[in-house]
Design a protein around this motif. Structure first.
Motif, mmCIF file in Angstrom:
data_model
loop_
_atom_site.group_PDB
_atom_site.id
_atom_site.type_symbol
_atom_site.label_atom_id
_atom_site.label_comp_id
_atom_site.label_asym_id
_atom_site.label_seq_id
_atom_site.Cartn_x
_atom_site.Cartn_y
_atom_site.Cartn_z
ATOM 1 N N UNK B 95 -5.233 -1.747 -4.172
ATOM 2 C CA UNK B 95 -6.178 -0.693 -3.779
ATOM 3 C C UNK B 95 -6.182 -0.579 -2.265
ATOM 4 N N UNK B 96 -5.157 0.080 -1.722
ATOM 5 C CA UNK B 96 -5.041 0.105 -0.257
ATOM 6 C C UNK B 96 -5.369 1.468 0.337
ATOM 7 N N UNK B 97 -5.916 2.382 -0.476
ATOM 8 C CA UNK B 97 -6.330 3.677 0.056
ATOM 9 C C UNK B 97 -7.851 3.706 0.075
ATOM 10 N N UNK B 98 -8.396 3.995 1.219
ATOM 11 C CA UNK B 98 -9.848 3.945 1.359
ATOM 12 C C UNK B 98 -10.343 5.284 1.883
ATOM 13 N N UNK B 99 -11.502 5.727 1.348
ATOM 14 C CA UNK B 99 -12.189 6.912 1.856
ATOM 15 C C UNK B 99 -13.489 6.427 2.437
ATOM 16 N N UNK B 100 -13.803 6.767 3.658
ATOM 17 C CA UNK B 100 -15.081 6.291 4.198
ATOM 18 C C UNK B 100 -15.597 7.226 5.292
ATOM 19 N N UNK B 101 -16.873 7.083 5.566
ATOM 20 C CA UNK B 101 -17.514 7.870 6.625
ATOM 21 C C UNK B 101 -17.856 6.909 7.761
ATOM 22 N N UNK B 102 -17.230 7.148 8.885
ATOM 23 C CA UNK B 102 -17.466 6.272 10.040
ATOM 24 C C UNK B 102 -18.616 6.826 10.860
ATOM 25 N N UNK B 103 -19.480 5.904 11.321
ATOM 26 C CA UNK B 103 -20.543 6.332 12.236
ATOM 27 C C UNK B 103 -20.168 5.867 13.632
ATOM 28 N N UNK B 104 -20.614 6.624 14.626
ATOM 29 C CA UNK B 104 -20.195 6.361 15.992
ATOM 30 C C UNK B 104 -20.570 4.938 16.390
ATOM 31 N N UNK B 105 -19.585 4.214 16.922
ATOM 32 C CA UNK B 105 -19.827 2.887 17.477
ATOM 33 C C UNK B 105 -20.202 1.826 16.468
ATOM 34 N N UNK B 106 -20.037 2.125 15.193
ATOM 35 C CA UNK B 106 -20.446 1.145 14.183
ATOM 36 C C UNK B 106 -19.189 0.645 13.477
ATOM 37 N N UNK B 107 -18.761 -0.599 13.731
ATOM 38 C CA UNK B 107 -17.527 -1.076 13.123
ATOM 39 C C UNK B 107 -17.665 -1.175 11.600
ATOM 40 N N UNK B 108 -16.605 -0.785 10.911
ATOM 41 C CA UNK B 108 -16.659 -0.850 9.461
ATOM 42 C C UNK B 108 -15.442 -1.612 8.956
ATOM 43 N N UNK B 109 -15.668 -2.448 7.960
ATOM 44 C CA UNK B 109 -14.606 -3.332 7.495
ATOM 45 C C UNK B 109 -14.023 -2.850 6.178
ATOM 46 N N UNK B 110 -12.712 -2.828 6.105
ATOM 47 C CA UNK B 110 -12.022 -2.458 4.859
ATOM 48 C C UNK B 110 -11.245 -3.670 4.379
ATOM 49 N N UNK B 111 -11.212 -3.869 3.068
ATOM 50 C CA UNK B 111 -10.380 -4.962 2.570
ATOM 51 C C UNK B 111 -9.363 -4.416 1.569
ATOM 52 N N UNK B 112 -8.167 -4.952 1.686
ATOM 53 C CA UNK B 112 -7.084 -4.566 0.782
ATOM 54 C C UNK B 112 -6.641 -5.807 0.026
ATOM 55 N N UNK B 113 -6.785 -5.799 -1.290
ATOM 56 C CA UNK B 113 -6.330 -6.974 -2.035
ATOM 57 C C UNK B 113 -4.802 -7.060 -2.053
ATOM 58 N N UNK B 114 -4.279 -8.248 -1.804
ATOM 59 C CA UNK B 114 -2.829 -8.467 -1.796
ATOM 60 C C UNK B 114 -2.485 -9.502 -2.859
ATOM 61 N N UNK B 115 -1.334 -9.319 -3.456
ATOM 62 C CA UNK B 115 -0.867 -10.307 -4.433
ATOM 63 C C UNK B 115 0.635 -10.480 -4.217
ATOM 64 N N UNK B 116 1.012 -11.384 -3.300
ATOM 65 C CA UNK B 116 2.440 -11.495 -2.954
ATOM 66 C C UNK B 116 3.292 -11.834 -4.172
ATOM 67 N N UNK B 117 4.432 -11.149 -4.245
ATOM 68 C CA UNK B 117 5.346 -11.400 -5.361
ATOM 69 C C UNK B 117 6.628 -12.050 -4.878
ATOM 70 N N UNK B 118 6.767 -12.196 -3.561
ATOM 71 C CA UNK B 118 7.976 -12.845 -3.050
ATOM 72 C C UNK B 118 7.585 -13.897 -2.048
ATOM 73 N N UNK B 119 8.424 -14.925 -1.936
ATOM 74 C CA UNK B 119 8.166 -15.984 -0.986
ATOM 75 C C UNK B 119 8.489 -15.470 0.417
ATOM 76 N N UNK B 120 7.815 -15.993 1.410
ATOM 77 C CA UNK B 120 8.161 -15.653 2.778
ATOM 78 C C UNK B 120 7.072 -14.865 3.471
ATOM 79 N N UNK B 121 7.423 -14.357 4.657
ATOM 80 C CA UNK B 121 6.465 -13.573 5.438
ATOM 81 C C UNK B 121 6.562 -12.119 4.997
ATOM 82 N N UNK B 122 5.488 -11.592 4.422
ATOM 83 C CA UNK B 122 5.470 -10.210 3.960
ATOM 84 C C UNK B 122 4.670 -9.397 4.967
ATOM 85 N N UNK B 123 5.243 -8.294 5.403
ATOM 86 C CA UNK B 123 4.682 -7.602 6.563
ATOM 87 C C UNK B 123 3.964 -6.302 6.187
#
Lengths: 380, 441
Positions: B95-123
């Motif tokens: 679920x890496x697509x997010x819709x949100x309403x940002x307010x001025x100067x107010x930091x907002x946090x988004x999280x993207x669930x990851x489930x690596x399927x390969x060994x190593x550094x995934x970018x």
């Protein structure tokens, strides 16, 4: 797997292309004017033969394919206007045709009931199947100076026309009880010929069809051969489609098209580029052995393959029968023969490298027998 | 720039106008009107670069465990935005697509669930921001490169074999009830005799001085060095079935099986009190780590192995042997995790082996390919064709070369452990325990 086409492949492709070109070229004529009794149709239903012969006989043949062209064609007293495909004549066109052809002689080939009704409502048409009819003209020498006396027309299907004497005041030839094939109406200034089939390339040589056709069409110096086009119907005869639909449909369709374009632009824009994956190499470790096997096969190296199989079998058997791995071939053969109750010579032929197989079949058989031997020793 | 589904809808609304005034010009006027509105909306939409993006790194996870990628968005002025946090596909960002309403100067946090399927550094591939105008008709869109990595550690599937091997180690170690005296053990202590002890271990001299019977206890050697050498050259890229009859389409690379074996041996040896050195490389050294006095050796090794990939080059064993010597001159157990590929070994490894064997005890651990044995077995197919027979001949030839190579290595004094991918880790651990019991380290 893709392979570059070999030379035979190219030749094959070239041959097919050439055959297609020839086929298209030879059939182009008949495809161009496929209408029945068209003067340019060389097929069995066409009438190119008649047109060509008339042309050869010194008759000036003009072929017209639309009412406008007909208006431009010159028609004088020595001109015959021959009309085939008369079903495509619309009432308006027929009027124009009759007006324009008045100085000459107008011959309609096999007009249907609908068309003769347009000419005169007293005229009737009837399809008959008489096979052959003699001229036997009545009421004059021949219709409009066309002399067909003594000729016999032959066709499987004809149309005969009848009416009272006042309407058909000219000559009637090829008559039957219920009407005649060739009739003239002097009041309407028109000649009707009901045996169109007799003029076709296929049937023109039957009976006296050729003579009838030549006299019918070649009576004058000039022949205007008119093949009517349904599109000649004047606009007031056909109903305009545009008058039936509401006016907003067209701009509405344009708007819908624009909306569709908008839909496309909306859906086609991705949220960022596609993300790519650096893919690892996928090679089966066993692939080297497999490709070496294919290489043996291609070079047909039975001997080498057999040596590998025999050596493996000897090592395996020696290990199973408690011999040293480096035991002599003869020793292994002896022990195996004793263990399996087989003749020494046969086991030797199987395990010894001295006789290499000569064909793939031999090799397959050798491999199967080695496998059987190993299985037997393993079980025992 | 992007438009929304409202634009085609708005265009369709023009049908009403067209019905009322059925002229071509109505269409043009309506289109013009919609275009003007879209233009105004684009102009009023906030510039995507006015949104500040910061990444919270997901860190390190075991392969197969979920991770969470985080983004912190800060907008200079309020905005309705769509954000896509793109990762390379094997990172498993769902679920890496997010819709949100940002307010001025107010930091907002988004999280993207990851489930690596390969060994190593995934970018991470990039963060796309789409900022909508006030009418919601059109948006400005930009993609920014916000670096991020999730490190997927190699799975330690052979961990299940660890408890049983540790139990056998304890048997050796003198911590269990039965104490073994023999080669490869060193004197530990004296203690009172209890029933069940081997009478041969009674120390009569010490017993004479006390009222009780005293036995000597022994323990295996400790503080030996184990050097794990992971070959990442071309032979490690070959894929093998995990076990005979495994029908998985592409199997697993030899390297992954070798890693599993190294992890099990490393964990076991560390528990046995030995010091582990880890080395991986092909033409050059790719990873090198001393793992001394660390509690979780497996984790440290996994960290080292995470980003190793097979390289399609020949191994340079001179360099690797040099690196082994670089860990110290003390005698060590050197485990070479490579493939028993006769040509590769004959060209690269054989020349350096005599020197290595002179200083260390060398074990070659190889991932066997069960497929080769199956290929060699003609009777496995119902009706062998010429193709299968030729393939069998090639496979037998290869197997014979391997056997010869094993003999050559054995003559040099090198132990060879050759097992299927799933069997190699326990086989190598058993060999280690065997050496330990024999005191051959």
């Amino acid at each position: 797997m893709s392979r570059t086409p070999s030379r035979t492949g190219w030749l094959l492709v070239l041959g097919v292309v050439a055959a297609l070109v020839v086929a298209v070229w030879t059939t182009a004529g008949s495809e161009e004017y496929p209408t029945t009794l068209d003067p340019r149709n060389p097929g069995p239903e066409g009438a190119q033969a008649l047109a060509e012969v008339l042309d050869g006989q010194g008759v000036d043949v003009t072929i017209v394919r639309s009412a406008d062209d007909l208006e431009e064609a010159e028609v004088d007293g020595g001109t015959t206007v021959l009309v085939t495909s008369t079903d495509d004549l619309s009432p308006g066109t027929l009027d124009r045709l009759r007006r324009h052809a008045r100085p000459g002689r107008l011959v309609l080939v096999e007009p249907s009931y609908r068309v003769v009704q347009e000419v005169d409502s007293d005229l009737g048409a009837l399809t008959v199947y008489p096979d052959e009819l003699d001229a036997r003209c009545e009421g004059g020498e021949g219709p409009a100076g066309i002399d067909v006396d003594g000729l016999r027309v032959a066709a499987d299907r004809m149309t005969v026309y009848r009416a009272d004497d006042r309407t058909l005041d000219g000559a009637r030839c090829f008559g039957r009880d219920d009407g005649a094939v060739l009739v003239e109406s002097r009041t309407a200034d028109i000649v009707l010929f009901g045996a169109g089939e007799a003029l076709s390339n296929d049937q023109v040589l039957r009976g006296d069809n050729a003579a009838v056709g030549l006299r019918l069409a070649g009576a004058g110096r000039r022949l205007v051969w008119y093949v009517p086009d349904p599109a000649d119907a004047t606009s007031d005869e056909a109903v305009a489609l545009s008058s039936l639909i509401p006016r907003w449909i067209e701009p509405g369709l344009w708007l819908a098209l624009l909306a569709g374009l908008g839909l496309l632009l909306w859906r086609v824009r991705r949220l960022g580029p596609l993300s790519t994956e650096p893919l690892p190499v996928v090679v089966r470790a066993v692939e080297t052995a497999r490709s070496r096997g294919r290489m043996y096969r291609r070079s047909g190296d039975h001997g080498h393959a057999a040596t590998a199989l025999r050596r493996a079998a000897r090592t395996d058997l020696a290990a199973r029968l408690g011999l040293d791995r480096r035991a002599e071939v003869a020793e292994v053969v002896e022990v195996v023969a004793a263990h399996t109750d087989r003749p020494v010579e046969r086991v030797a032929a199987l395990l010894d490298d001295t006789i290499p197989p000569t064909s793939d079949q031999d090799l397959v058989r050798l491999a199967q027998e080695l496998a059987r031997l190993r299985r037997e020793v393993r079980r025992g | 720039m992007a438009i929304s589904g409202r634009v085609p809808l708005l265009l369709l609304l023009g049908l009403a106008a067209v019905v009322l005034r059925p002229e071509g010009s109505t269409v043009l006027l309506w289109l013009l009107g919609v275009l003007v509105m879209v233009g105004i909306d684009v102009l009023l939409a906030p510039v995507p670069s006015s949104v500040g993006i910061e990444r919270r790194q997901p860190g390190t996870v075991r392969l197969g465990d979920p991770a969470t990628g985080g983004l912190v968005l800060t907008a200079a002025r309020g905005a309705r935005v769509q954000v896509r946090d793109a990762w390379q596909p094997s990172a498993g960002a769902s679920a890496n697509r997010h819709r949100l309403r940002l307010r001025a100067g107010e930091p907002q946090r988004l999280t993207t669930p990851l489930l690596p399927r390969r060994r190593g550094d995934l970018r991470a591939a990039g963060v796309t921001v789409r900022a909508w105008g006030p009418l919601g008709l059109a948006a400005r869109q930009r993609t920014y490169d916000v670096p991020g990595t999730v490190r997927a550690l190699p799975p330690f599937e052979s961990r299940k074999h660890l408890p049983s091997r540790l139990a056998r180690l304890r048997d050796l170690d003198g911590r269990a009830a039965i104490r073994v005296r023999g080669q490869g053990t060193e004197f530990d202590s004296l203690r009172e005799y209890v029933r069940g002890d081997d009478v041969r271990s009674i120390d009569w001299r010490a017993s004479a001085r006390t009222p009780h019977v005293v036995v000597r206890t022994w323990q295996p050697e400790r503080d030996r060095r184990v050097v794990l050498v992971l070959d990442t050259s071309r032979t490690s890229a070959g894929r093998v079935a995990r076990f005979p009859g495994d029908d998985a389409e592409d199997g697993m690379p030899r390297l992954d099986a070798a890693m599993d074996a190294a992890l099990l041996l490393g964990s076991l040896a560390a528990r046995a009190g030995d010091r582990i050195d880890f080395l991986a490389g092909d033409r050059r050294v790719r990873a090198r780590q001393r793992v001394h006095g660390v509690r979780d050796v497996a984790a440290r090794l996994q960290e080292q192995m995470a980003d190793l990939e097979p390289a399609l080059v020949e191994a340079d064993w001179d360099t690797l042997a040099g690196a082994v010597q670089g860990f110290g001159r003390q005698r060590a157990l050197v485990v070479l995790l490579t493939a028993l590929e006769p040509s590769a070994i004959a060209d690269g490894l054989l020349p350096v082996l005599p020197t290595l064997v002179r200083h260390h005890r060398v074990v070659v651990a190889s991932v066997r390919d069960p497929e080769l044995g199956r290929l060699a077995d003609v009777s496995a197919t119902e009706r062998p064709t010429a193709d299968t027979v030729y393939a069998a001949a090639a496979a037998e030839h290869e197997l014979a070369r391997r056997t010869r190579m094993r003999e050559v290595l054995a003559r040099l004094g090198v132990d060879v452990v050759d097992a299927d991918a799933a069997q190699l880790p326990p086989a190598l651990a058993d060999h280690y325990l065997h050496l330990k019991a024999q005191g051959l380290l």
